[in-house]
Design a protein around this motif. Structure first.
Motif, PDB file in Angstrom:
ATOM      1  N   CYS A 251       0.843  -1.194   0.000  1.00 13.74           N
ATOM      2  CA  CYS A 251       0.000   0.000   0.000  1.00 13.74           C
ATOM      3  C   CYS A 251       0.881   1.247   0.000  1.00 13.74           C
ATOM      4  O   CYS A 251       1.722   1.421   0.888  1.00 13.74           O
ATOM      5  CB  CYS A 251      -0.916   0.001   1.221  1.00 13.74           C
ATOM      6  SG  CYS A 251      -1.946   1.494   1.361  1.00 13.74           S
TER       7      CYS A 251
ATOM      8  N   CYS B 214      -4.874   1.586   2.601  1.00 17.54           N
ATOM      9  CA  CYS B 214      -5.666   1.072   1.491  1.00 17.54           C
ATOM     10  C   CYS B 214      -6.783   0.212   2.075  1.00 17.54           C
ATOM     11  O   CYS B 214      -6.663  -1.024   2.172  1.00 17.54           O
ATOM     12  CB  CYS B 214      -4.792   0.254   0.545  1.00 17.54           C
ATOM     13  SG  CYS B 214      -3.394   1.163  -0.158  1.00 17.54           S
ATOM     14  N   GLY B 215      -7.857   0.849   2.505  1.00 19.59           N
ATOM     15  CA  GLY B 215      -8.940   0.127   3.151  1.00 19.59           C
ATOM     16  C   GLY B 215      -8.480  -0.435   4.473  1.00 19.59           C
ATOM     17  O   GLY B 215      -7.999   0.297   5.356  1.00 19.59           O
ATOM     18  N   ALA B 216      -8.571  -1.737   4.599  1.00 18.91           N
ATOM     19  CA  ALA B 216      -8.158  -2.384   5.841  1.00 18.91           C
ATOM     20  C   ALA B 216      -6.651  -2.592   5.922  1.00 18.91           C
ATOM     21  O   ALA B 216      -6.142  -3.055   6.949  1.00 18.91           O
ATOM     22  CB  ALA B 216      -8.868  -3.726   5.976  1.00 18.91           C
TER      23      ALA B 216
ATOM     24  N   THR C  54      -6.765  -7.256   0.861  1.00 14.33           N
ATOM     25  CA  THR C  54      -7.893  -6.322   0.945  1.00 14.33           C
ATOM     26  C   THR C  54      -9.221  -7.023   0.671  1.00 14.33           C
ATOM     27  O   THR C  54     -10.225  -6.762   1.343  1.00 14.33           O
ATOM     28  CB  THR C  54      -7.703  -5.162  -0.048  1.00 14.33           C
ATOM     29  OG1 THR C  54      -7.509  -5.698  -1.359  1.00 14.33           O
ATOM     30  CG2 THR C  54      -6.502  -4.321   0.329  1.00 14.33           C
ATOM     31  N   ALA C  55      -9.268  -7.916  -0.315  1.00 13.42           N
ATOM     32  CA  ALA C  55     -10.518  -8.599  -0.663  1.00 13.42           C
ATOM     33  C   ALA C  55     -10.748  -9.841   0.189  1.00 13.42           C
ATOM     34  O   ALA C  55     -11.845 -10.417   0.155  1.00 13.42           O
ATOM     35  CB  ALA C  55     -10.507  -8.983  -2.140  1.00 13.42           C
ATOM     36  N   ARG C  56      -9.710 -10.271   0.918  1.00 14.13           N
ATOM     37  CA  ARG C  56      -9.792 -11.474   1.748  1.00 14.13           C
ATOM     38  C   ARG C  56     -10.176 -12.702   0.922  1.00 14.13           C
ATOM     39  O   ARG C  56     -10.988 -13.532   1.327  1.00 14.13           O
ATOM     40  CB  ARG C  56     -10.786 -11.282   2.905  1.00 14.13           C
ATOM     41  CG  ARG C  56     -10.389 -10.152   3.849  1.00 14.13           C
ATOM     42  CD  ARG C  56     -11.456  -9.929   4.890  1.00 14.13           C
ATOM     43  NE  ARG C  56     -11.123  -8.808   5.739  1.00 14.13           N
ATOM     44  CZ  ARG C  56     -10.596  -8.901   6.950  1.00 14.13           C
ATOM     45  NH1 ARG C  56     -10.357 -10.078   7.471  1.00 14.13           N
ATOM     46  NH2 ARG C  56     -10.323  -7.813   7.650  1.00 14.13           N
TER      47      ARG C  56
END
Length: 618
Positions: free
Chosen positions: A332, A338-340, A370-372
């Motif tokens: 990131c 970047c989000g989480a 990020t998308a897990r």
């Protein structure tokens, strides 16, 4: 009567005693006279010897020169040493030592030794480019000139002018001359690949050899690979100081022209600069030439973020193997995160990887932070292209010919045919506890997990016959750990901690139970299993004869080895492992199957990346 007779008669008629005394006195007198003459001779001879020695005493002489008079191929930084037969007065030598130089192809050069001032050399400090070191108590001196080296291919004539003397004032008035000839400047003598080479493998071993041993820092710094390949290192061979290997940080690009340049700042070990800058040009093809392992690397506090394909052997003894990076996870770059994902942390991580036997493809389980989510990516290692992205794929395993990839999915076991790109189901509604194994190219060995309706088992799937059945003789809840290189035997780890070796389908022989608590790792040949003995206080790596049960301890001495990380190559000839080196960094190592010839495949530094796993095709 004759006079002699009369005298004889007279002596006989005289009393004996008085006559003997007279004779004794005369003899003694004569002896005293002889002794006196001898003493006078000795005294006169000694005085004459002293007088002669004082008149003809020998002056100090040069008894040794280094390099010897007339020496050739003299290194550029060679110390010039002069040794006398006795101590000389230092002051009597100062100003009498000089040199001239004559190149073999030109006129006399001035100055003879660039950077060396002979008028001040006897008074120069030890930090000067050149200075005189007296050899006391040995009678002599030496010229040290590492900061002002000889010119290459030059004849040097040294002179020690007459007038130097010893402590008693005895003086040598003769001029002494001697010469030596220096070696030619080092040159590039060979390269790998050769200049103008074509169809060069993208993982080729790059190297430059010189005509003489070279200084490591200056020469490594003078060698460049263009276009630039990130992470490239230049390393001198430990056994051959005239050879330098270039280790690209990534695979070379296919069908691309590269150059290896050697600049004029490269120096020999004698500090002589290379005689001629050199450029070697070559063009890559679209192929590989080496066998590779696969390494996942990451920072200590993170999941792996790098995939490497180190070669299993160096180009030559004494140098490291290349370990090109195939994948590096992005991080990131936003200050706000970047989000989480926090700023600076990886956006992707790599949880498993398998390289095809020929090294041309690597299958990597990629986790999107990020998308897990995760997917199994199949990457062409030659051009870096992602050929397939298989959602939720895990446990990748390559067929022996590298044309097929078996893997697990949430719904079963699938197979990717690399030639057609087709994905087909192998075993629906089946969960695995270990990667699939291959018996040749037609049969898969599956270690299945228990379900609500079926127990855990080892099953075979024959692709040609479209048949699926339990492996004969396999105990319940066992796990298939390895298949022999020729596909004749399968090693099973049992639920009780033992090992059972069973014949593969169609192979002769019977099941063999191996004694002890063992963790099977792989086969070093059809009849030899490599396993970890876990029954002793200290775990041991063993080679076990399947039929006879004979065992040999395999010793891996580089660092502190994690025996559970040991993996055996598909051909059974090598093994790889993880070990903590002397600096506390976890590295990947390779060795012969008997443990000999262990070498580091990675060279991570403290505080950075470290090897997290190492393996082969499964």
């Amino acid at each position: 009567m004759t006079a002699r007779a009369a005298a004889s008669t007279q002596r006989r008629s005289c009393p004996g005693r008085p006559s003997a005394l007279v004779a004794s006195a005369a003899a003694k007198h004569r002896r005293l006279q002889g002794t006196a003459r001898l003493l006078v001779g000795v005294l006169v001879g000694g005085a004459l010897a002293v007088a002669l020695s004082s008149c003809f005493s020998a002056p100090p002489q040069i008894i040794s020169l280094e390099p010897n008079r007339g020496s050739t191929s003299v290194p550029a930084d060679s110390t010039v040493r002069v040794v006398f037969d006795r101590a000389v007065a230092h002051a009597s030598v100062v100003g009498r030592f000089s040199v001239i130089a004559t190149p073999t192809t030109a006129q006399t050069v001035s100055p003879a030794i660039p950077g060396c001032d002979f008028s001040t050399v006897f008074a120069a400090a030890t930090t000067a480019p050149c200075w005189i070191h007296w050899l006391d108590p040995q009678p002599g001196f030496e010229l040290i000139h590492q900061g002002a080296v000889f010119r290459p291919a030059t004849r040097y004539t040294f002179t020690l002018a007459g007038g130097f003397a010893d402590a008693q004032g005895d003086r040598n008035d003769l001029d002494h001359h001697w010469d030596l000839t220096t070696a030619a400047a080092p040159l590039v003598s060979a390269s790998t690949p050769a200049d103008r080479g074509s169809d060069v493998a993208v993982d080729t071993r790059l190297a430059v050899s010189f005509s003489a041993p070279m200084d490591a820092p200056s020469t490594a710094g003078a060698i460049a690979l263009l276009p630039v390949v990130p992470g490239t290192r230049v390393v001198r061979n430990l056994n051959d100081h005239s050879r330098f290997v270039i280790l690209p940080g990534q695979m070379l690009a296919p069908r691309t022209t590269y150059s290896i340049s050697v600049g004029g700042s490269a120096r020999g070990e004698d500090e002589q600069f290379v005689g001629l800058p050199t450029v070697v040009r070559f063009t890559t093809g679209a192929r590989l030439e080496s066998t590779h392992a696969v390494v996942l690397a990451g920072l200590a506090a993170e999941d792996p973020t790098q995939v490497m394909l180190p070669a299993l052997a160096p180009a030559a003894p004494g140098e490291p193997s290349a370990a090109p990076v195939v994948l590096t996870a992005p991080r990131c770059a936003l200050a706000i995160g970047c989000g989480a994902v926090a700023s600076g942390t990886p956006l992707l991580t790599y949880t498993a990887a398998a390289v095809s036997p020929d090294g041309s493809h690597v299958a990597v389980v990629v986790r999107n932070v990020t998308a897990r989510t995760s997917s199994l990516q199949v990457i062409d290692t030659i051009d870096g292209a992602v050929l397939e992205d298989l959602p939720a794929g895990t446990l990748p395993s390559w067929s022996p010919d590298g044309a097929q990839l078996a893997f697990a999915t949430p719904t079963g076991v699938d197979l990717l045919d690399l030639r057609s790109g087709a994905v087909s189901a192998v075993a629906a509604q089946t969960s695995l506890v270990a990667p699939p194994l291959w018996v040749k190219t037609t049969t898969l060995v599956l270690s299945t997990a228990a379900s609500a309706t079926t127990p855990a088992a080892v099953e075979l799937v024959n692709r040609q016959l479209q048949a699926r059945y339990s492996l004969p003789g396999a105990p319940g809840a066992s796990i298939a750990a390895a298949v022999s290189p020729g596909g004749a035997r399968i090693a099973l780890g049992t639920a009780t901690g033992g090992v059972l070796v069973v014949p593969a389908p169609g192979a002769p022989g019977s099941a063999q139970t191996l004694a002890g608590h063992l963790q099977p790792l792989g086969f070093a040949g059809e009849g030899t299993l490599v396993a970890v003995n876990t029954s002793s206080a200290a775990a041991q790596l063993l080679r076990i004869s399947v039929v006879g049960g004979d065992t040999t301890v395999v010793v891996l001495g580089a660092g502190t080895t994690d025996l559970s990380s040991v993996r055996v190559a598909p051909d059974g000839r090598r093994l790889v492992c993880l070990a903590v080196d002397a600096h506390g960094v976890r590295q990947a190592y390779v060795a012969s199957a008997d443990g000999s010839g262990e070498l580091a495949m990675t060279r991570f530094l403290s505080g950075g990346l470290e090897a997290r796993s190492v393996g082969f095709s499964d």
